[in-house]
Write a protein that holds these residues in place. Sequence first.
Motif, mmCIF file in Angstrom:
data_model
loop_
_atom_site.group_PDB
_atom_site.id
_atom_site.type_symbol
_atom_site.label_atom_id
_atom_site.label_comp_id
_atom_site.label_asym_id
_atom_site.label_seq_id
_atom_site.Cartn_x
_atom_site.Cartn_y
_atom_site.Cartn_z
ATOM 1 N N ALA A 98 -55.146 52.001 152.077
ATOM 2 C CA ALA A 98 -55.713 51.372 153.694
ATOM 3 C C ALA A 98 -56.239 49.731 152.677
ATOM 4 N N LEU A 99 -55.964 49.739 151.501
ATOM 5 C CA LEU A 99 -55.828 48.156 150.665
ATOM 6 C C LEU A 99 -55.028 47.407 151.422
ATOM 7 N N GLY A 100 -53.613 48.063 151.934
ATOM 8 C CA GLY A 100 -52.459 47.212 152.009
ATOM 9 C C GLY A 100 -51.023 46.614 150.969
ATOM 10 N N ARG A 101 -52.173 48.220 149.595
ATOM 11 C CA ARG A 101 -50.831 48.169 149.201
ATOM 12 C C ARG A 101 -49.264 49.329 148.855
ATOM 13 N N PRO A 102 -48.764 48.838 148.597
ATOM 14 C CA PRO A 102 -47.321 50.217 148.526
ATOM 15 C C PRO A 102 -48.375 50.883 146.752
ATOM 16 N N VAL A 103 -47.975 52.220 147.125
ATOM 17 C CA VAL A 103 -48.446 53.380 146.370
ATOM 18 C C VAL A 103 -47.418 54.227 145.717
ATOM 19 N N LEU A 104 -47.279 54.323 144.306
ATOM 20 C CA LEU A 104 -46.131 55.477 143.496
ATOM 21 C C LEU A 104 -47.992 57.347 143.765
ATOM 22 N N ALA A 105 -46.711 57.568 143.860
ATOM 23 C CA ALA A 105 -47.996 58.548 144.631
ATOM 24 C C ALA A 105 -47.147 59.855 144.420
ATOM 25 N N SER A 106 -47.770 60.888 142.943
ATOM 26 C CA SER A 106 -46.651 62.463 143.753
ATOM 27 C C SER A 106 -46.733 63.268 144.519
ATOM 28 N N ASN A 107 -45.846 63.735 144.293
ATOM 29 C CA ASN A 107 -45.456 64.460 145.952
ATOM 30 C C ASN A 107 -46.053 66.360 146.094
ATOM 31 N N VAL A 108 -47.462 65.825 146.277
ATOM 32 C CA VAL A 108 -48.336 67.110 146.326
ATOM 33 C C VAL A 108 -48.855 67.390 147.785
ATOM 34 N N ALA A 109 -49.797 68.145 148.003
ATOM 35 C CA ALA A 109 -50.507 68.649 149.099
ATOM 36 C C ALA A 109 -49.824 67.920 150.140
ATOM 37 N N ALA A 110 -50.690 66.739 151.077
ATOM 38 C CA ALA A 110 -50.264 65.919 152.187
ATOM 39 C C ALA A 110 -49.840 64.385 152.038
ATOM 40 N N MET A 111 -49.205 64.719 150.851
ATOM 41 C CA MET A 111 -49.408 62.843 149.946
ATOM 42 C C MET A 111 -47.567 62.125 150.999
ATOM 43 N N ALA A 112 -47.061 63.256 151.380
ATOM 44 C CA ALA A 112 -45.687 62.966 151.655
ATOM 45 C C ALA A 112 -45.898 62.524 153.651
ATOM 46 N N ASP A 113 -46.742 63.351 154.104
ATOM 47 C CA ASP A 113 -47.479 62.621 155.361
ATOM 48 C C ASP A 113 -47.648 60.785 155.311
ATOM 49 N N LEU A 114 -48.758 60.647 153.963
ATOM 50 C CA LEU A 114 -48.438 59.027 153.873
ATOM 51 C C LEU A 114 -47.511 58.255 153.745
ATOM 52 N N VAL A 115 -46.930 58.719 152.475
ATOM 53 C CA VAL A 115 -46.379 58.093 151.314
ATOM 54 C C VAL A 115 -44.320 58.240 151.680
ATOM 55 N N VAL A 116 -44.044 57.421 152.227
ATOM 56 C CA VAL A 116 -42.784 57.873 152.965
ATOM 57 C C VAL A 116 -42.058 56.144 151.922
ATOM 58 N N ASN A 117 -41.062 56.684 150.841
ATOM 59 C CA ASN A 117 -39.678 56.462 149.906
ATOM 60 C C ASN A 117 -39.775 55.154 150.622
ATOM 61 N N GLY A 118 -40.024 54.187 150.562
ATOM 62 C CA GLY A 118 -39.169 52.427 150.120
ATOM 63 C C GLY A 118 -39.837 52.222 151.557
ATOM 64 N N GLU A 119 -40.662 52.844 152.107
ATOM 65 C CA GLU A 119 -41.614 52.181 153.114
ATOM 66 C C GLU A 119 -42.865 52.123 153.064
ATOM 67 N N THR A 120 -44.032 52.910 152.587
ATOM 68 C CA THR A 120 -44.960 52.445 152.691
ATOM 69 C C THR A 120 -45.211 52.668 151.185
ATOM 70 N N GLY A 121 -44.501 53.642 150.046
ATOM 71 C CA GLY A 121 -44.690 53.804 149.275
ATOM 72 C C GLY A 121 -43.812 53.591 148.161
ATOM 73 N N TRP A 122 -43.600 54.855 146.515
ATOM 74 C CA TRP A 122 -42.534 55.769 146.168
ATOM 75 C C TRP A 122 -43.513 57.146 146.131
ATOM 76 N N LEU A 123 -42.612 58.028 146.157
ATOM 77 C CA LEU A 123 -43.122 59.286 145.810
ATOM 78 C C LEU A 123 -42.045 59.879 144.970
ATOM 79 N N PHE A 124 -42.823 60.495 143.883
ATOM 80 C CA PHE A 124 -42.566 61.561 142.775
ATOM 81 C C PHE A 124 -42.663 62.891 142.775
ATOM 82 N N SER A 125 -41.574 63.569 142.306
ATOM 83 C CA SER A 125 -41.936 65.264 141.475
ATOM 84 C C SER A 125 -42.914 65.392 140.898
#
Length: 95
Positions: free
Chosen positions: A5-32
């Motif tokens: 929401a603050l306009g920052r790409p994020v590093l996020a663990s791929n849990v719960a609904a994070m994959a709905d918000l964080v798209v690798n290379g688009e809005t941030g980076w997901l990791f297992s």
Amino acid sequence: MEALALGRPVLASNVAAMADLVVNGETGWLFSPGSVDAVTRAMADCIATPVETCTAMGERGRALIRDRHDASREARKIYDLMTAHKMGHKMERRA
């Protein structure tokens, strides 16, 4: 979600609904979750990404949050739930 929401790409663990918000290379980076190698790769990718690309990723994330999580709409959902509870009614869950 707050960082997006603050306009920052994020590093996020791929849990719960994070994959709905964080798209690798688009809005941030997901990791297992639980994988040191995966988070290390995601961090390295983030560090190697040009500032201009990170800025664009952050803007895409901000737009995603703005579109999906409008504050007025979310407040209305809470109000409706509280009103229904107060009146003893059950509400259908809606998106």
